[in-house]
Structures are given as C-alpha cells and as structure tokens.
Design a protein around this motif. Structure first.
Motif, PDB file in Angstrom:
ATOM      1  N   ARG A  21       1.008  -1.291  -0.026  1.00 14.01           N
ATOM      2  CA  ARG A  21      -0.066  -0.025  -0.032  1.00 14.01           C
ATOM      3  C   ARG A  21       0.864   1.159  -0.052  1.00 14.01           C
ATOM      4  NH1 ARG A  21      -0.988   3.137   4.299  1.00 14.01           N
ATOM      5  NH2 ARG A  21      -0.835   1.266   5.850  1.00 14.01           N
ATOM      6  N   ILE A  22       1.871   1.352   0.736  1.00 10.49           N
ATOM      7  CA  ILE A  22       2.695   2.596   1.075  1.00 10.49           C
ATOM      8  C   ILE A  22       3.434   2.729  -0.300  1.00 10.49           C
ATOM      9  CG2 ILE A  22       4.482   3.741   2.081  1.00 10.49           C
ATOM     10  CD1 ILE A  22       3.463   2.616   4.752  1.00 10.49           C
ATOM     11  N   ALA A  23       4.145   1.715  -1.005  1.00  6.33           N
ATOM     12  CA  ALA A  23       4.748   1.818  -2.161  1.00  6.33           C
ATOM     13  C   ALA A  23       4.203   2.353  -3.144  1.00  6.33           C
ATOM     14  CB  ALA A  23       5.283   0.315  -2.511  1.00  6.33           C
ATOM     15  N   ALA A  24       2.509   1.863  -3.210  1.00  6.73           N
ATOM     16  CA  ALA A  24       1.689   2.461  -4.367  1.00  6.73           C
ATOM     17  C   ALA A  24       1.583   4.030  -4.154  1.00  6.73           C
ATOM     18  CB  ALA A  24       0.520   1.657  -4.364  1.00  6.73           C
ATOM     19  N   GLU A  25       1.240   4.300  -2.753  1.00 11.08           N
ATOM     20  CA  GLU A  25       1.025   5.765  -2.513  1.00 11.08           C
ATOM     21  C   GLU A  25       2.264   6.556  -2.814  1.00 11.08           C
ATOM     22  OE1 GLU A  25      -1.702   4.537   1.661  1.00 11.08           O
ATOM     23  OE2 GLU A  25       0.306   5.918   1.780  1.00 11.08           O
ATOM     24  N   ILE A  26       3.479   6.281  -2.441  1.00 14.96           N
ATOM     25  CA  ILE A  26       4.639   6.689  -3.157  1.00 14.96           C
ATOM     26  C   ILE A  26       4.585   6.929  -4.479  1.00 14.96           C
ATOM     27  CG2 ILE A  26       7.331   6.794  -3.133  1.00 14.96           C
ATOM     28  CD1 ILE A  26       7.100   5.525  -0.197  1.00 14.96           C
ATOM     29  N   ASP A  27       4.524   5.849  -5.155  1.00 13.07           N
ATOM     30  CA  ASP A  27       4.575   5.921  -6.807  1.00 13.07           C
ATOM     31  C   ASP A  27       3.402   6.839  -7.232  1.00 13.07           C
ATOM     32  OD1 ASP A  27       6.416   4.013  -7.328  1.00 13.07           O
ATOM     33  OD2 ASP A  27       4.953   2.307  -7.453  1.00 13.07           O
ATOM     34  N   ARG A  28       2.370   6.789  -6.624  1.00 11.50           N
ATOM     35  CA  ARG A  28       1.434   8.143  -7.092  1.00 11.50           C
ATOM     36  C   ARG A  28       1.643   9.626  -6.717  1.00 11.50           C
ATOM     37  NH1 ARG A  28      -2.885   7.971  -2.626  1.00 11.50           N
ATOM     38  NH2 ARG A  28      -1.466   9.116  -1.874  1.00 11.50           N
ATOM     39  N   ASP A  29       2.388   9.715  -5.495  1.00 17.34           N
ATOM     40  CA  ASP A  29       2.654  11.104  -5.193  1.00 17.34           C
ATOM     41  C   ASP A  29       4.017  11.722  -5.633  1.00 17.34           C
ATOM     42  OD1 ASP A  29       0.536  10.644  -3.596  1.00 17.34           O
ATOM     43  OD2 ASP A  29       1.552  10.513  -1.686  1.00 17.34           O
ATOM     44  N   TYR A  30       4.634  10.850  -6.508  1.00 25.55           N
ATOM     45  CA  TYR A  30       6.249  11.276  -6.966  1.00 25.55           C
ATOM     46  C   TYR A  30       6.321  11.062  -8.277  1.00 25.55           C
ATOM     47  CZ  TYR A  30       7.586  12.302  -2.016  1.00 25.55           C
ATOM     48  OH  TYR A  30       7.509  12.883  -0.826  1.00 25.55           O
ATOM     49  N   GLN A  31       5.218  10.969  -9.063  1.00 25.52           N
ATOM     50  CA  GLN A  31       5.145  10.856 -10.539  1.00 25.52           C
ATOM     51  C   GLN A  31       5.845  11.947 -11.184  1.00 25.52           C
ATOM     52  OE1 GLN A  31       1.649   9.321 -12.811  1.00 25.52           O
ATOM     53  NE2 GLN A  31       1.223   8.137 -10.846  1.00 25.52           N
ATOM     54  N   ASN A  32       6.593  11.814 -12.310  1.00 27.37           N
ATOM     55  CA  ASN A  32       7.125  13.047 -13.071  1.00 27.37           C
ATOM     56  C   ASN A  32       7.309  14.407 -12.124  1.00 27.37           C
ATOM     57  OD1 ASN A  32       6.293  11.511 -15.279  1.00 27.37           O
ATOM     58  ND2 ASN A  32       4.071  11.785 -14.883  1.00 27.37           N
ATOM     59  N   THR A  58       7.822   1.512  -7.960  1.00 31.17           N
ATOM     60  CA  THR A  58       8.437   1.044  -9.045  1.00 31.17           C
ATOM     61  C   THR A  58       9.059   2.555 -10.032  1.00 31.17           C
ATOM     62  OG1 THR A  58       6.243   1.795 -10.183  1.00 31.17           O
ATOM     63  CG2 THR A  58       6.519  -0.322  -9.679  1.00 31.17           C
ATOM     64  N   LEU A  59       8.960   3.620  -9.236  1.00 28.38           N
ATOM     65  CA  LEU A  59       9.755   4.745  -9.741  1.00 28.38           C
ATOM     66  C   LEU A  59      11.081   4.534  -9.367  1.00 28.38           C
ATOM     67  CD1 LEU A  59       7.595   7.549  -8.095  1.00 28.38           C
ATOM     68  CD2 LEU A  59       7.448   6.950 -10.713  1.00 28.38           C
ATOM     69  N   PHE A 144       1.901  16.637  15.161  1.00 27.74           N
ATOM     70  CA  PHE A 144       2.683  15.969  14.328  1.00 27.74           C
ATOM     71  C   PHE A 144       2.504  14.527  13.603  1.00 27.74           C
ATOM     72  CE2 PHE A 144       6.454  13.273  13.039  1.00 27.74           C
ATOM     73  CZ  PHE A 144       6.986  14.176  12.070  1.00 27.74           C
ATOM     74  N   ARG A 145       2.105  14.768  12.263  1.00 23.45           N
ATOM     75  CA  ARG A 145       1.588  13.570  11.642  1.00 23.45           C
ATOM     76  C   ARG A 145       2.380  12.908  10.554  1.00 23.45           C
ATOM     77  NH1 ARG A 145      -1.966  14.105  14.892  1.00 23.45           N
ATOM     78  NH2 ARG A 145      -3.996  14.846  14.748  1.00 23.45           N
ATOM     79  N   PRO A 146       3.043  11.773  10.603  1.00 22.33           N
ATOM     80  CA  PRO A 146       3.999  11.456   9.278  1.00 22.33           C
ATOM     81  C   PRO A 146       2.769  11.290   8.243  1.00 22.33           C
ATOM     82  CG  PRO A 146       3.330   9.609  11.151  1.00 22.33           C
ATOM     83  CD  PRO A 146       2.659  10.869  11.574  1.00 22.33           C
ATOM     84  N   ASP A 147       3.748  11.633   7.031  1.00 22.68           N
ATOM     85  CA  ASP A 147       2.776  11.517   5.689  1.00 22.68           C
ATOM     86  C   ASP A 147       2.442  10.075   5.255  1.00 22.68           C
ATOM     87  OD1 ASP A 147       3.055  14.276   4.918  1.00 22.68           O
ATOM     88  OD2 ASP A 147       5.301  13.752   5.391  1.00 22.68           O
ATOM     89  N   TYR A 148       3.096   9.074   5.457  1.00 22.78           N
ATOM     90  CA  TYR A 148       3.042   7.439   5.259  1.00 22.78           C
ATOM     91  C   TYR A 148       3.080   6.845   6.511  1.00 22.78           C
ATOM     92  CZ  TYR A 148       4.082   9.526   0.673  1.00 22.78           C
ATOM     93  OH  TYR A 148       4.158  10.293  -0.502  1.00 22.78           O
ATOM     94  N   VAL A 149       2.010   6.025   6.881  1.00 24.25           N
ATOM     95  CA  VAL A 149       1.948   5.139   8.266  1.00 24.25           C
ATOM     96  C   VAL A 149       1.602   3.784   7.788  1.00 24.25           C
ATOM     97  CG1 VAL A 149       0.973   5.050  10.559  1.00 24.25           C
ATOM     98  CG2 VAL A 149       1.461   7.241   9.535  1.00 24.25           C
ATOM     99  N   GLY A 150       2.268   2.685   8.163  1.00 28.27           N
ATOM    100  CA  GLY A 150       2.030   1.482   8.189  1.00 28.27           C
ATOM    101  C   GLY A 150       0.708   1.091   8.977  1.00 28.27           C
ATOM    102  N   ALA A 151       1.006   1.242  10.502  1.00 25.48           N
ATOM    103  CA  ALA A 151      -0.008   0.748  11.413  1.00 25.48           C
ATOM    104  C   ALA A 151       0.044   1.697  12.628  1.00 25.48           C
ATOM    105  CB  ALA A 151       0.072  -0.757  11.537  1.00 25.48           C
ATOM    106  N   VAL A 152      -1.076   2.065  13.025  1.00 22.90           N
ATOM    107  CA  VAL A 152      -1.048   2.779  14.341  1.00 22.90           C
ATOM    108  C   VAL A 152      -1.421   1.466  15.199  1.00 22.90           C
ATOM    109  CG1 VAL A 152      -2.529   4.331  15.628  1.00 22.90           C
ATOM    110  CG2 VAL A 152      -2.167   4.699  13.322  1.00 22.90           C
ATOM    111  N   ILE A 153      -0.472   1.762  16.381  1.00 21.40           N
ATOM    112  CA  ILE A 153      -0.342   0.752  17.465  1.00 21.40           C
ATOM    113  C   ILE A 153      -0.597   1.183  19.016  1.00 21.40           C
ATOM    114  CG2 ILE A 153       1.213  -0.841  15.907  1.00 21.40           C
ATOM    115  CD1 ILE A 153       3.504   0.022  17.978  1.00 21.40           C
ATOM    116  N   PRO A 154      -0.974   0.343  19.825  1.00 22.84           N
ATOM    117  CA  PRO A 154      -1.233   1.170  21.258  1.00 22.84           C
ATOM    118  C   PRO A 154       0.137   1.292  22.009  1.00 22.84           C
ATOM    119  CG  PRO A 154      -1.732  -1.319  21.033  1.00 22.84           C
ATOM    120  CD  PRO A 154      -1.389  -0.641  19.687  1.00 22.84           C
ATOM    121  N   ASP A 155       0.197   2.001  22.943  1.00 22.19           N
ATOM    122  CA  ASP A 155       1.310   2.090  23.708  1.00 22.19           C
ATOM    123  C   ASP A 155       2.022   0.872  24.575  1.00 22.19           C
ATOM    124  OD1 ASP A 155       3.583   3.248  24.907  1.00 22.19           O
ATOM    125  OD2 ASP A 155       2.056   4.415  26.729  1.00 22.19           O
TER     126      ASP A 155
END
Ligand code: IMP
Ligand code: MG
Length: 185
Positions: A21-32, A58-59, A144-155
């Motif tokens: 999922r994150i790789a696809a998001e990065i591919d989408r956000d950084y095209q061209n 894939t970029l 502060f929010r990261p741009d790409y997140v794998g999983a939100v987990i408890p403390d």
C-alpha cells in the motif's frame, strides 16, 4: 514463536499488505517530478522495512542512511537527538526526501530530522513510518503527523521487523509485544 514475545501485533501477511500500500502511495505522489527521489533510512531499526518498501516502489529511487541516537538502551526515550551518521550530498535542492522510520514514539527524532534536512536545503521532506504510537507523542508535537503510516499501534513496547530491545529481536519477521518481564516492566 519466540518465547519472550507475548503476542504478535503485525504479522507477515499484514506487513506485506502495508508495504504494498505505501509503495503504491509513493509511486502515485512522486510521478514526473523531474527531481531525484531519495529514501532515507534511519539506522538501524528501519532497515527491514526499508528493504521491503524499496523493492515495491516502481519509480526510480536512490537510497541513503542516517544514524541518530534517541534511545540509549532499554525502553525509555532519551529526549535529545544526536546525529551519529550524517547525510553528505551537494544536490539536495534537486532531491525529494522520504525519511523512512521504524516507529514514531515521542515524535522527537522525526520532527528534528525533518527540520534538519529542510535547513540543509532539500527540495522537500516527507516522513514514512512503519509504526505509529500517537498516544506517546510529546506534548509540543501533538499535531505531528507522518505522511505515510503502516500501522497505528497502542502504547506497548514492541520488537521485531527491525525493532530491538538492547539490540535483540531485530530479525523477527513480525512485530510483537515484548513480555514486560524481559525488561523489568
Ligand atoms: P521518538 O523520537 O521518541 O519518536 O523515538 C523513535 C525511536 O525510538 C525509534 O526509531 C525507535 O528506535 C525507538 N522506539 C520507540 N518505541 C519503540 C518500541 O516500542 N520498540 C523499540 N524501539 C522503539
Ligand atoms: Mg532502537
């Protein structure tokens, strides 16, 4: 399963879905963009995530590494961020950086690095983390929010998939909750 792991929080199948999922998001956000895309791995905890993620983008990407200290040893954050291995390159105005982290806890490491790399002149800096523990965020960094997140987990203190407790457990292929008896918690 490793006997010191109380339970598995993110298993291998879930990790596979997350990195896809994150790789696809990065591919989408950084095209061209016309610029270089740099995946900046923060040693050591992020190496496993970084390796999985980069294979699925894939970029064209470049990779580099920085090392910072935040946790001395054990399970308590140090507070201050020290750069132990720096990034040296002269073309940063032509580079989009994605900082790749294993986990965000207080948020101090990532927010410090973002500011640092912007001041160094990077064209853009975004953040990508496998795990996020928002409950632990430093008061000053609550937004502060990261741009790409794998999983939100408890403390909970977690290990595996690159994450350590005193340099152990990094090679486990899943993210698990360490038994508190192991660190005297
Ligand atoms: P922060 O600066 O407080 O956000 O700390 C982030 C760093 O703390 C990560 O890169 C990890 O090295 C470490 N860390 C935070 N939580 C955990 C955990 O649950 N297990 C292992 N390392 C952790
Ligand atoms: Mg660590």
């Amino acid at each position: 399963m490793n006997p010191n792991i109380a339970s598995v929080l993110v298993d291998e199948a879930e990790i596979d879905r997350i990195t896809t999922r994150i790789a696809a998001e990065i591919d989408r956000d950084y095209q061209n963009t016309g610029r270089k895309l740099l995946l900046l791995c923060i040693l050591k905890g992020s190496v496993v995530f970084m390796g999985d993620l980069m294979k699925k983008i894939t970029l064209p990407v470049e990779i580099d590494f920085m090392k910072v200290s935040s946790y001395g040893s054990g399970t308590v954050s140090g507070g201050q961020v020290n750069i132990l291995l720096d990034l040296h390159r002269k073309d940063l105005p032509d580079v989009d950086i994605i900082i790749v982290e294993d986990i965000i806890d207080s948020g101090r490491t990532l927010s410090y690095l973002m500011e640092y790399l912007r001041l160094k002149g990077a064209h853009s800096v975004r953040t990508c983390t496998m795990l996020d523990k928002p409950e632990r965020r430093d008061e000053k960094l609550r937004d502060f929010r990261p741009d790409y997140v794998g999983a939100v987990i408890p403390d909970e203190f977690v290990v595996g998939y690159g994450l350590d407790y005193d340099e152990q457990y990094r090679a486990l292929p899943y993210v698990g909750i360490l038994r508190p008896e192991v660190y005297g918690g």
